[in-house]
Design a protein around this motif. Structure first.
Motif, PDB file in Angstrom:
ATOM      1  N   PHE A   1      51.089  72.955  44.342  1.00 28.20           N
ATOM      2  CA  PHE A   1      52.448  72.516  44.695  1.00 28.20           C
ATOM      3  C   PHE A   1      52.557  72.339  46.218  1.00 28.20           C
ATOM      4  CE2 PHE A   1      56.667  73.764  46.177  1.00 28.20           C
ATOM      5  CZ  PHE A   1      57.519  73.007  45.400  1.00 28.20           C
TER       6      PHE A   1
ATOM      7  N   SER B   1      50.408  69.376  47.569  1.00 31.79           N
ATOM      8  CA  SER B   1      51.073  68.125  47.227  1.00 31.79           C
ATOM      9  C   SER B   1      52.286  67.890  48.134  1.00 31.79           C
ATOM     10  CB  SER B   1      51.461  68.208  45.761  1.00 31.79           C
ATOM     11  OG  SER B   1      52.322  67.196  45.414  1.00 31.79           O
TER      12      SER B   1
ATOM     13  N   ASP C   1      64.650  63.323  64.004  1.00 30.68           N
ATOM     14  CA  ASP C   1      64.991  64.742  63.804  1.00 30.68           C
ATOM     15  C   ASP C   1      64.222  65.345  62.640  1.00 30.68           C
ATOM     16  OD1 ASP C   1      66.677  65.000  65.872  1.00 30.68           O
ATOM     17  OD2 ASP C   1      68.532  64.621  64.726  1.00 30.68           O
TER      18      ASP C   1
ATOM     19  N   ALA D   1      51.819  69.267  40.956  1.00 31.74           N
ATOM     20  CA  ALA D   1      51.676  68.312  42.054  1.00 31.74           C
ATOM     21  C   ALA D   1      52.918  67.433  42.157  1.00 31.74           C
ATOM     22  CB  ALA D   1      50.429  67.460  41.846  1.00 31.74           C
ATOM     23  N   ALA D   2      53.448  67.017  41.011  1.00 34.67           N
ATOM     24  CA  ALA D   2      54.652  66.180  41.005  1.00 34.67           C
ATOM     25  C   ALA D   2      55.832  66.963  41.568  1.00 34.67           C
ATOM     26  CB  ALA D   2      54.941  65.705  39.586  1.00 34.67           C
ATOM     27  N   ALA D   3      55.914  68.258  41.216  1.00 37.69           N
ATOM     28  CA  ALA D   3      56.989  69.099  41.747  1.00 37.69           C
ATOM     29  C   ALA D   3      56.866  69.210  43.266  1.00 37.69           C
ATOM     30  CB  ALA D   3      56.922  70.479  41.096  1.00 37.69           C
ATOM     31  N   GLY D   4      55.632  69.300  43.765  1.00 31.97           N
ATOM     32  CA  GLY D   4      55.402  69.356  45.216  1.00 31.97           C
ATOM     33  C   GLY D   4      55.899  68.092  45.901  1.00 31.97           C
ATOM     34  N   ILE D   5      55.609  66.941  45.289  1.00 27.87           N
ATOM     35  CA  ILE D   5      56.068  65.661  45.862  1.00 27.87           C
ATOM     36  C   ILE D   5      57.593  65.616  45.868  1.00 27.87           C
ATOM     37  CG2 ILE D   5      56.135  63.157  45.477  1.00 27.87           C
ATOM     38  CD1 ILE D   5      53.258  63.393  44.351  1.00 27.87           C
TER      39      ILE D   5
ATOM     40  N   PHE E   1      59.657  68.118  45.892  1.00 30.47           N
ATOM     41  CA  PHE E   1      60.167  69.083  46.876  1.00 30.47           C
ATOM     42  C   PHE E   1      60.087  68.504  48.284  1.00 30.47           C
ATOM     43  CE2 PHE E   1      59.125  72.564  49.867  1.00 30.47           C
ATOM     44  CZ  PHE E   1      60.345  73.231  49.821  1.00 30.47           C
ATOM     45  N   ALA E   2      58.953  67.872  48.622  1.00 30.03           N
ATOM     46  CA  ALA E   2      58.797  67.305  49.960  1.00 30.03           C
ATOM     47  C   ALA E   2      59.805  66.182  50.197  1.00 30.03           C
ATOM     48  CB  ALA E   2      57.375  66.799  50.153  1.00 30.03           C
ATOM     49  N   LEU E   3      60.031  65.361  49.179  1.00 31.43           N
ATOM     50  CA  LEU E   3      61.023  64.278  49.309  1.00 31.43           C
ATOM     51  C   LEU E   3      62.414  64.865  49.570  1.00 31.43           C
ATOM     52  CD1 LEU E   3      59.856  61.915  46.413  1.00 31.43           C
ATOM     53  CD2 LEU E   3      59.973  61.307  48.829  1.00 31.43           C
TER      54      LEU E   3
ATOM     55  N   LEU F   1      63.110  67.896  50.776  1.00 32.73           N
ATOM     56  CA  LEU F   1      63.128  68.578  52.072  1.00 32.73           C
ATOM     57  C   LEU F   1      63.236  67.564  53.210  1.00 32.73           C
ATOM     58  CD1 LEU F   1      62.790  71.542  53.085  1.00 32.73           C
ATOM     59  CD2 LEU F   1      60.398  70.996  53.505  1.00 32.73           C
ATOM     60  N   PHE F   2      62.478  66.480  53.074  1.00 27.14           N
ATOM     61  CA  PHE F   2      62.468  65.456  54.115  1.00 27.14           C
ATOM     62  C   PHE F   2      63.848  64.826  54.255  1.00 27.14           C
ATOM     63  CE2 PHE F   2      61.074  61.800  56.470  1.00 27.14           C
ATOM     64  CZ  PHE F   2      60.039  62.318  57.214  1.00 27.14           C
TER      65      PHE F   2
ATOM     66  N   ALA G   1      66.082  67.382  55.951  1.00 29.30           N
ATOM     67  CA  ALA G   1      65.757  67.696  57.339  1.00 29.30           C
ATOM     68  C   ALA G   1      66.028  66.528  58.282  1.00 29.30           C
ATOM     69  CB  ALA G   1      64.296  68.116  57.439  1.00 29.30           C
ATOM     70  N   THR G   2      65.967  65.312  57.766  1.00 20.96           N
ATOM     71  CA  THR G   2      66.059  64.164  58.663  1.00 20.96           C
ATOM     72  C   THR G   2      67.428  63.493  58.646  1.00 20.96           C
ATOM     73  OG1 THR G   2      65.116  62.772  56.939  1.00 20.96           O
ATOM     74  CG2 THR G   2      63.595  63.637  58.588  1.00 20.96           C
TER      75      THR G   2
END
Lengths: 218, 32
Positions: free
Chosen positions: A21, A24, A58, B16-20, B22-24, B26-27, B30-31
């Motif tokens: 996780f 990824s 940012d 892996a899909a959950a990681g993607i 989460f990053a989307l 978070l990004f 944050a931005t």
């Protein structure tokens, strides 16, 4: 060290899925961070005693640096946890995923730059390089170990170049020697001559001579 | 391909899909 997948302990399963996780998420952060930096021209800066011409969007520096470090540490943890558990491991896909996704950014922005028209060769060349750096190891991985590297197969991949060919050649020599083992003894001819002489002299009957000859030639 | 193998591959694709995802998320947080 290969255990049946149904014996993977819960703690190990947690490590495998949790670290995957994070890897990824790390690669995705880098991918998104790179795109937002490319949107403002391809470079930016933060901090330090300098006058900064182009500030970063940012949150992007923290996400990119965090993505690199957390992703890298998690990648090591995942490699250890998944290969040790003997389950299909995605660890070999990390490098291709990283380079091919960042390469994709380069290629897309090279053909469709945020500023101006035409192809940006400064992005096209790294794009092609990144794609090659991703796709070649990916191809080699599927040709060799696949998704489930077993210890012996991993060792054969890690062996120095030519070691496999050397091992094959040595095995061929050993096999050839085994096949040659019952070769005729050099003293067989003289043995036959002696038998014939004995037979002629009458010391051996026809029957005895035939038997001895057959035993010798067997 | 055994059932265990398929289960593990499926679980890992989900992780892996959950990681993607989460990053989307978070990004985006944050931005903006």
């Amino acid at each position: 060290m290969t255990t049946a997948p149904d014996t993977v302990p819960l703690k190990r399963a947690f490590w495998i899925l949790g670290s995957l996780f994070l890897v990824s998420a790390g690669i995705t952060s880098l991918y998104l961070g790179m795109r937002s930096v490319m949107d403002i021209g391809g470079y930016c800066a933060e901090g330090g005693p300098f006058e900064i011409a182009t500030h970063c969007p940012d949150g992007v520096p923290a996400l990119m640096i965090g993505g690199i470090w957390i992703g890298m540490i998690a990648a090591f943890a995942y490699g250890w946890a998944s290969i040790g558990a003997g389950i299909p491991s995605f660890v070999g896909l990390f490098w291709p995923a990283l380079f091919m996704s960042l390469g994709w950014n380069f290629l897309q922005y090279a053909f469709d730059p945020p500023f101006g028209d035409g192809i940006v060769y400064g992005w096209l060349i790294p794009g092609i390089l990144f794609e090659l750096m991703g796709v070649i190891p990916l191809w080699i991985m599927f040709k060799t170990v696949g998704l489930t590297p077993r210890s012996t197969r991993v060792r054969s991949v890690l062996a120095p170049p030519g070691a496999k060919a050397m091992a094959t050649a040595m095995r061929a020599v050993v096999e050839a020697r085994k096949a040659d083992a019952p070769s005729p003894r050099p003293d067989m001819v003289s043995e036959l001559e002696r038998l014939t002489a004995l037979h002629r002299s009458g010391a051996l009957s026809d029957d005895e001579f035939e038997k001895a000859k057959r035993r010798l030639l067997a | 391909m055994t059932k265990d193998r398929i289960t593990w591959i499926a679980l890992q694709i989900l992780a892996a899909a959950a990681g993607i995802w989460f990053a989307l998320w978070l990004f985006d947080r944050a931005t903006t």
